[in-house]
Design a protein around this motif. Structure first.
Motif, PDB file in Angstrom:
ATOM      1  N   PHE A  55       0.809  -1.214   0.000  1.00  0.00           N
ATOM      2  CA  PHE A  55       0.000   0.000   0.000  1.00  0.00           C
ATOM      3  C   PHE A  55       0.844   1.266   0.000  1.00  0.00           C
ATOM      4  CE2 PHE A  55      -2.755  -3.203   2.071  1.00  0.00           C
ATOM      5  CZ  PHE A  55      -3.786  -3.206   1.151  1.00  0.00           C
ATOM      6  N   PHE A  56       2.144   1.135   0.264  1.00  0.00           N
ATOM      7  CA  PHE A  56       3.025   2.303   0.246  1.00  0.00           C
ATOM      8  C   PHE A  56       3.414   2.689  -1.173  1.00  0.00           C
ATOM      9  CE2 PHE A  56       3.503   0.730   4.513  1.00  0.00           C
ATOM     10  CZ  PHE A  56       3.650   1.869   5.288  1.00  0.00           C
ATOM     11  N   VAL A  57       3.188   1.794  -2.116  1.00  0.00           N
ATOM     12  CA  VAL A  57       3.530   1.961  -3.533  1.00  0.00           C
ATOM     13  C   VAL A  57       5.044   1.934  -3.728  1.00  0.00           C
ATOM     14  CG1 VAL A  57       3.214   3.330  -5.631  1.00  0.00           C
ATOM     15  CG2 VAL A  57       1.437   3.350  -3.877  1.00  0.00           C
ATOM     16  N   ASN A  58       5.757   2.873  -3.120  1.00  0.00           N
ATOM     17  CA  ASN A  58       7.210   2.923  -3.244  1.00  0.00           C
ATOM     18  C   ASN A  58       7.846   1.822  -2.389  1.00  0.00           C
ATOM     19  OD1 ASN A  58      10.015   3.645  -2.850  1.00  0.00           O
ATOM     20  ND2 ASN A  58       9.504   5.651  -3.662  1.00  0.00           N
ATOM     21  N   PRO A  59       8.658   0.933  -2.978  1.00  0.00           N
ATOM     22  CA  PRO A  59       9.271  -0.158  -2.211  1.00  0.00           C
ATOM     23  C   PRO A  59      10.183   0.322  -1.083  1.00  0.00           C
ATOM     24  CG  PRO A  59       9.437  -0.579  -4.568  1.00  0.00           C
ATOM     25  CD  PRO A  59       8.966   0.837  -4.418  1.00  0.00           C
ATOM     26  N   ASP A  60      10.861   1.455  -1.289  1.00  0.00           N
ATOM     27  CA  ASP A  60      11.738   1.967  -0.235  1.00  0.00           C
ATOM     28  C   ASP A  60      10.936   2.398   0.991  1.00  0.00           C
ATOM     29  OD1 ASP A  60      14.191   1.628  -1.595  1.00  0.00           O
ATOM     30  OD2 ASP A  60      13.802   3.421  -2.768  1.00  0.00           O
ATOM     31  N   SER A  61       9.796   3.047   0.764  1.00  0.00           N
ATOM     32  CA  SER A  61       8.943   3.453   1.880  1.00  0.00           C
ATOM     33  C   SER A  61       8.383   2.241   2.605  1.00  0.00           C
ATOM     34  CB  SER A  61       7.793   4.336   1.367  1.00  0.00           C
ATOM     35  OG  SER A  61       8.287   5.479   0.717  1.00  0.00           O
ATOM     36  N   ALA A  62       7.972   1.231   1.833  1.00  0.00           N
ATOM     37  CA  ALA A  62       7.479  -0.007   2.444  1.00  0.00           C
ATOM     38  C   ALA A  62       8.578  -0.676   3.251  1.00  0.00           C
ATOM     39  CB  ALA A  62       6.959  -0.952   1.357  1.00  0.00           C
ATOM     40  N   GLY A  63       9.802  -0.689   2.712  1.00  0.00           N
ATOM     41  CA  GLY A  63      10.922  -1.280   3.431  1.00  0.00           C
ATOM     42  C   GLY A  63      11.220  -0.557   4.726  1.00  0.00           C
ATOM     43  N   GLY A  64      11.111   0.785   4.714  1.00  0.00           N
ATOM     44  CA  GLY A  64      11.311   1.544   5.943  1.00  0.00           C
ATOM     45  C   GLY A  64      10.275   1.193   6.991  1.00  0.00           C
ATOM     46  N   PHE A  65       9.028   1.037   6.566  1.00  0.00           N
ATOM     47  CA  PHE A  65       7.959   0.641   7.489  1.00  0.00           C
ATOM     48  C   PHE A  65       8.226  -0.739   8.078  1.00  0.00           C
ATOM     49  CE2 PHE A  65       3.918  -1.698   7.996  1.00  0.00           C
ATOM     50  CZ  PHE A  65       3.328  -0.951   8.997  1.00  0.00           C
ATOM     51  N   PHE A  66       8.566  -1.707   7.235  1.00  0.00           N
ATOM     52  CA  PHE A  66       8.789  -3.069   7.715  1.00  0.00           C
ATOM     53  C   PHE A  66      10.021  -3.162   8.628  1.00  0.00           C
ATOM     54  CE2 PHE A  66       6.562  -4.311   3.605  1.00  0.00           C
ATOM     55  CZ  PHE A  66       5.350  -4.563   4.244  1.00  0.00           C
ATOM     56  N   SER A  67      11.066  -2.395   8.307  1.00  0.00           N
ATOM     57  CA  SER A  67      12.285  -2.459   9.121  1.00  0.00           C
ATOM     58  C   SER A  67      12.040  -1.963  10.535  1.00  0.00           C
ATOM     59  CB  SER A  67      13.414  -1.664   8.457  1.00  0.00           C
ATOM     60  OG  SER A  67      13.090  -0.289   8.392  1.00  0.00           O
ATOM     61  N   MET A  68      11.193  -0.932  10.696  1.00  0.00           N
ATOM     62  CA  MET A  68      10.910  -0.444  12.042  1.00  0.00           C
ATOM     63  C   MET A  68       9.889  -1.331  12.753  1.00  0.00           C
ATOM     64  SD  MET A  68       8.584   2.979  11.300  1.00  0.00           S
ATOM     65  CE  MET A  68       8.214   3.274  13.010  1.00  0.00           C
ATOM     66  N   MET A  69       8.935  -1.891  11.992  1.00  0.00           N
ATOM     67  CA  MET A  69       7.871  -2.695  12.587  1.00  0.00           C
ATOM     68  C   MET A  69       8.358  -4.053  13.074  1.00  0.00           C
ATOM     69  SD  MET A  69       4.939  -1.228  12.883  1.00  0.00           S
ATOM     70  CE  MET A  69       6.009   0.017  13.576  1.00  0.00           C
TER      71      MET A  69
END
Length: 287
Positions: A55-69
């Motif tokens: 849902f973040f569309v951008n893979p880098d933004s999604a990766g940032g979310f997953f890395s913190m979560m």
């Protein structure tokens, strides 16, 4: 925190399904049109391997979310006494780890490493430090065996000269903007930077960007140095208050707080190479 960890695991599962099937669940026509415009975030031209952003569309933004979560279920795992709950938290960790891998985001792996390091320092019990090191070692052995192609692509992506050139160029452009607008900045707004920073773009930044790939540079470039220093002071104060709470807590509670502090540390690390604290979804969860 249980709700947050479960929600992150669901988003991770959504991302994994997108990667394995090539289709995004609950997609919209506008989302599909945008993916087509950016070549579906193909990792390399002609590779036919696509980075997933859920849902973040951008893979880098999604990766940032997953890395913190990922650090949240890790803290819950260390805090829990129930074997069943520990298994559930491990499943969440594995799902989120796979989601990070399928984004092929270099800065996300660096952020996750920083978060795990902070968690090791703060978890409170030597037993969990040993267990976490064992889990990291197991992941380092298992991932190359079961995902050799993905690992090879990740290493190729990390060593790509164009990626490093663009990132260093983005930082230099951000510094140029700050030097020209030290007090007022360009003005706040999501798309202000891409328009008003272009006259100060250095040669290494070979295409326009909507942020300088560093949240702290972005704050200074858009709002001025005083604005960036104010945000930094608030962030440091929040970390200090969290560490004070950690010092006053018992060993069991320390492991839970360790996951929260490590999660915010991972976001801060990620923010040094991309939009983290300045991206609304990550900013909200981080605070």
């Amino acid at each position: 925190l249980n709700y947050i960890a479960f929600f992150a695991a669901l988003i991770a599962l959504h991302s994994i399904i997108q990667y394995t099937t090539g289709k995004m669940l609950f997609s919209t026509s506008s989302y599909d049109a945008y993916l087509s415009s950016v070549n579906n975030y193909e990792i390399f031209s002609g590779s036919h391997v696509f980075r997933t952003g859920s849902f973040f569309v951008n893979p880098d933004s999604a990766g940032g979310f997953f890395s913190m979560m990922l650090l949240v279920p890790l803290g819950l795992f260390a805090n829990s006494f129930s074997i069943l709950k520990k298994i559930c938290y491990l499943v969440e960790v594995v799902l989120i780890l796979l989601a990070v891998m399928f984004t092929y985001s270099t800065e996300s792996w660096l952020a996750l490493s920083a978060g795990v390091f902070v968690f090791l320092l703060l978890v409170g019990r030597a037993y969990y430090r040993f267990l976490l090191l064992l889990l990291v070692t197991t992941a380092a052995v298992v991932l190359p065996v079961f995902f050799p192609a993905q690992l090879a692509l990740q290493l190729q992506h990390i060593s790509s000269p164009s990626e490093l050139l663009l990132r260093s160029g983005a930082w230099k452009t951000g510094i140029q903007v700050i030097q020209n607008f030290p007090l007022s900045g360009l003005g706040l707004g999501r798309y202000v930077y891409v328009i008003r920073a272009d006259p100060y773009r250095v040669v290494q930044q070979y295409r326009p960007l909507d942020h300088p790939h560093d949240s702290f540079l972005e704050l200074a470039a858009l709002g001025g140095i005083p604005f960036a220093l104010t945000f930094l002071a608030l962030l440091l104060l929040s970390f200090w208050r969290a560490l004070r709470s950690w010092l006053q807590a018992d060993l069991q509670t320390r492991s839970l707080l360790a996951g929260c502090i490590a999660s915010a540390a991972a976001l801060t690390s990620y923010s040094m190479s991309d939009a983290g604290w300045t991206l609304a979804p990550l900013l909200l969860v981080g605070w």
